[in-house]
Design a protein around this motif. Structure first.
Motif, PDB file in Angstrom:
ATOM      1  N   ARG A  31       0.995  -1.376   0.013  1.00 25.14           N
ATOM      2  CA  ARG A  31       0.061   0.080   0.008  1.00 25.14           C
ATOM      3  C   ARG A  31       0.944   1.338  -0.044  1.00 25.14           C
ATOM      4  O   ARG A  31       0.441   2.327  -0.599  1.00 25.14           O
ATOM      5  CB  ARG A  31      -0.844  -0.094   1.198  1.00 25.14           C
ATOM      6  N   THR A  32       2.039   1.172   0.586  1.00 17.73           N
ATOM      7  CA  THR A  32       2.795   2.374   0.764  1.00 17.73           C
ATOM      8  C   THR A  32       3.548   2.738  -0.574  1.00 17.73           C
ATOM      9  O   THR A  32       3.424   3.800  -1.077  1.00 17.73           O
ATOM     10  CB  THR A  32       3.961   2.192   1.779  1.00 17.73           C
ATOM     11  N   TYR A  33       3.915   1.610  -1.119  1.00 13.67           N
ATOM     12  CA  TYR A  33       4.396   1.426  -2.619  1.00 13.67           C
ATOM     13  C   TYR A  33       3.476   2.184  -3.755  1.00 13.67           C
ATOM     14  O   TYR A  33       3.869   3.114  -4.474  1.00 13.67           O
ATOM     15  CB  TYR A  33       5.032   0.252  -3.174  1.00 13.67           C
ATOM     16  N   LEU A  34       2.469   1.608  -3.506  1.00 18.61           N
ATOM     17  CA  LEU A  34       1.103   2.058  -4.349  1.00 18.61           C
ATOM     18  C   LEU A  34       0.831   3.661  -4.137  1.00 18.61           C
ATOM     19  O   LEU A  34       0.455   4.351  -5.175  1.00 18.61           O
ATOM     20  CB  LEU A  34      -0.402   1.165  -4.241  1.00 18.61           C
ATOM     21  N   ALA A  35       0.772   3.883  -2.914  1.00 18.22           N
ATOM     22  CA  ALA A  35       0.716   5.378  -2.576  1.00 18.22           C
ATOM     23  C   ALA A  35       1.848   6.205  -3.148  1.00 18.22           C
ATOM     24  O   ALA A  35       1.513   7.336  -3.783  1.00 18.22           O
ATOM     25  CB  ALA A  35       0.184   5.524  -1.287  1.00 18.22           C
ATOM     26  N   ILE A  36       2.926   5.862  -3.111  1.00 21.51           N
ATOM     27  CA  ILE A  36       4.111   6.399  -3.550  1.00 21.51           C
ATOM     28  C   ILE A  36       3.965   6.772  -5.159  1.00 21.51           C
ATOM     29  O   ILE A  36       4.067   7.727  -5.588  1.00 21.51           O
ATOM     30  CB  ILE A  36       5.614   6.036  -3.014  1.00 21.51           C
ATOM     31  N   ILE A  37       3.724   5.591  -5.884  1.00 23.58           N
ATOM     32  CA  ILE A  37       3.653   5.558  -7.163  1.00 23.58           C
ATOM     33  C   ILE A  37       2.430   6.636  -7.826  1.00 23.58           C
ATOM     34  O   ILE A  37       2.636   7.186  -8.640  1.00 23.58           O
ATOM     35  CB  ILE A  37       3.373   3.973  -7.744  1.00 23.58           C
ATOM     36  N   VAL A  38       1.343   6.275  -7.143  1.00 19.94           N
ATOM     37  CA  VAL A  38      -0.001   7.142  -7.473  1.00 19.94           C
ATOM     38  C   VAL A  38       0.481   8.813  -7.159  1.00 19.94           C
ATOM     39  O   VAL A  38       0.077   9.674  -8.000  1.00 19.94           O
ATOM     40  CB  VAL A  38      -1.176   6.784  -6.481  1.00 19.94           C
ATOM     41  N   GLY A  39       1.113   9.069  -5.945  1.00 21.52           N
ATOM     42  CA  GLY A  39       1.440  10.520  -5.797  1.00 21.52           C
ATOM     43  C   GLY A  39       2.416  11.071  -6.798  1.00 21.52           C
ATOM     44  O   GLY A  39       2.273  12.233  -7.097  1.00 21.52           O
ATOM     45  N   MET A  40       3.447  10.298  -7.253  1.00 28.93           N
ATOM     46  CA  MET A  40       4.413  10.601  -8.001  1.00 28.93           C
ATOM     47  C   MET A  40       3.715  10.768  -9.676  1.00 28.93           C
ATOM     48  O   MET A  40       3.826  11.726 -10.259  1.00 28.93           O
ATOM     49  CB  MET A  40       5.755   9.505  -8.113  1.00 28.93           C
ATOM     50  N   ALA A  41       2.679   9.975  -9.826  1.00 29.42           N
ATOM     51  CA  ALA A  41       1.967  10.212 -11.069  1.00 29.42           C
ATOM     52  C   ALA A  41       1.212  11.340 -11.144  1.00 29.42           C
ATOM     53  O   ALA A  41       1.093  12.106 -12.220  1.00 29.42           O
ATOM     54  CB  ALA A  41       1.125   8.881 -11.366  1.00 29.42           C
ATOM     55  N   LEU A  42       0.543  11.817 -10.033  1.00 33.50           N
ATOM     56  CA  LEU A  42      -0.146  12.762  -9.868  1.00 33.50           C
ATOM     57  C   LEU A  42       0.604  14.096  -9.991  1.00 33.50           C
ATOM     58  O   LEU A  42       0.441  15.135 -10.686  1.00 33.50           O
ATOM     59  CB  LEU A  42      -1.149  12.926  -8.568  1.00 33.50           C
ATOM     60  N   ALA A  43       1.800  14.006  -9.283  1.00 35.15           N
ATOM     61  CA  ALA A  43       2.682  15.164  -9.450  1.00 35.15           C
ATOM     62  C   ALA A  43       3.425  15.363 -10.748  1.00 35.15           C
ATOM     63  O   ALA A  43       3.595  16.426 -10.935  1.00 35.15           O
ATOM     64  CB  ALA A  43       3.809  14.816  -8.470  1.00 35.15           C
ATOM     65  N   THR A  44       3.291  14.346 -11.507  1.00 41.80           N
ATOM     66  CA  THR A  44       3.716  14.638 -12.789  1.00 41.80           C
ATOM     67  C   THR A  44       2.820  14.891 -13.693  1.00 41.80           C
ATOM     68  O   THR A  44       2.885  15.836 -14.992  1.00 41.80           O
ATOM     69  CB  THR A  44       4.510  13.237 -13.409  1.00 41.80           C
TER      70      THR A  44
END
Length: 106
Positions: free
Chosen positions: A4-17
């Protein structure tokens, strides 16, 4: 870290991009931009390319200007080939050859 932490990081980076690219596109899609702004926006790719290339061409490891760098020596004839040929493939091959040759000479 768990999944879940990895998924949250990936989603956050995708949104920031994605968001900084999408929001201006959505906000300006139904508007006409003034000609001066369109002309100014046309200059951005060249400015970014110059900003990316200049440190590698002109400054060495110590970030001091060095005239005899192989990168700078190879860039000059490569630039001439690019101007004359207007061919990306030929420019890349010429740049690689010039860099190889500059490495042998310098």
């Amino acid at each position: 870290m768990d999944f879940r932490t990895y998924l949250a990081i990936i989603v956050g980076m995708a949104l920031a991009t994605y968001l900084p690219r999408m929001l201006p596109l959505v906000a300006l899609s139904n508007r006409r931009i003034p000609p001066w702004l369109a002309d100014w926006l046309d200059l951005i790719p060249a400015a970014i390319l110059g900003a990316l290339l200049a440190p590698g061409l002109f400054a060495g490891e110590t970030r001091a200007f060095e005239l005899g760098r192989p990168e700078l020596i190879a860039a000059l004839p490569t630039f001439v080939v690019a101007l004359k040929s207007r061919s990306l493939g030929l420019t890349v091959v010429a740049g690689m050859f010039c860099y190889w040759l500059a490495g042998k000479v310098v």
